[in-house]
Design a protein around this motif. Structure first.
Motif, PDB file in Angstrom:
ATOM      1  N   VAL A  97       0.843  -1.201   0.000  1.00 43.85           N
ATOM      2  CA  VAL A  97       0.000   0.000   0.000  1.00 43.85           C
ATOM      3  C   VAL A  97       0.878   1.251   0.000  1.00 43.85           C
ATOM      4  N   GLY A  98       1.920   1.244   0.815  1.00 46.33           N
ATOM      5  CA  GLY A  98       2.839   2.385   0.849  1.00 46.33           C
ATOM      6  C   GLY A  98       3.528   2.612  -0.481  1.00 46.33           C
ATOM      7  N   PHE A 103       2.381   1.726  -3.428  1.00 49.15           N
ATOM      8  CA  PHE A 103       1.354   2.205  -4.352  1.00 49.15           C
ATOM      9  C   PHE A 103       1.107   3.701  -4.160  1.00 49.15           C
ATOM     10  N   VAL A 104       0.979   4.134  -2.919  1.00 51.27           N
ATOM     11  CA  VAL A 104       0.773   5.559  -2.628  1.00 51.27           C
ATOM     12  C   VAL A 104       1.972   6.375  -3.094  1.00 51.27           C
ATOM     13  N   ILE A 158       1.774   6.684  -6.911  1.00 53.67           N
ATOM     14  CA  ILE A 158       0.708   7.625  -7.277  1.00 53.67           C
ATOM     15  C   ILE A 158       1.154   9.061  -7.007  1.00 53.67           C
ATOM     16  N   ARG A 159       1.833   9.271  -5.875  1.00 55.07           N
ATOM     17  CA  ARG A 159       2.335  10.610  -5.560  1.00 55.07           C
ATOM     18  C   ARG A 159       3.364  11.070  -6.594  1.00 55.07           C
ATOM     19  N   TYR A 206       1.349  11.896  -9.791  1.00 52.88           N
ATOM     20  CA  TYR A 206       0.578  13.125  -9.608  1.00 52.88           C
ATOM     21  C   TYR A 206       1.501  14.341  -9.525  1.00 52.88           C
TER      22      TYR A 206
END
Length: 63
Positions: A44-45, A47-48, A51-52, A55
């Motif tokens: 999860v970390g 993936f975040v 994405i960061r 973005y």
């Protein structure tokens, strides 16, 4: 951070969690459970983080 670096870190962290949990509790099942939780949190970390990065790159190019 590239993927091989993340993979080595995730494998090392999982091994440390599994070993320390096993030594503390003496239960293979608890060690396995905590290791799975650690792997999920790491995924999860990551993936975040990706994405960061995506973005953040998109925002910088549109300015």
């Amino acid at each position: 951070m590239n993927f091989p670096q993340f993979l080595v870190g995730m494998t090392t962290a999982s091994f440390v969690v599994a070993l320390s949990t096993f030594l503390a509790t003496g239960s293979i099942w608890k060690a396995l459970g905590w290791t799975v939780v650690t792997l999920i949190i790491s995924q999860v970390g990551y993936f975040v983080f990706v994405i960061r990065l995506i973005y953040g790159t998109g925002r910088k190019t549109h300015r």
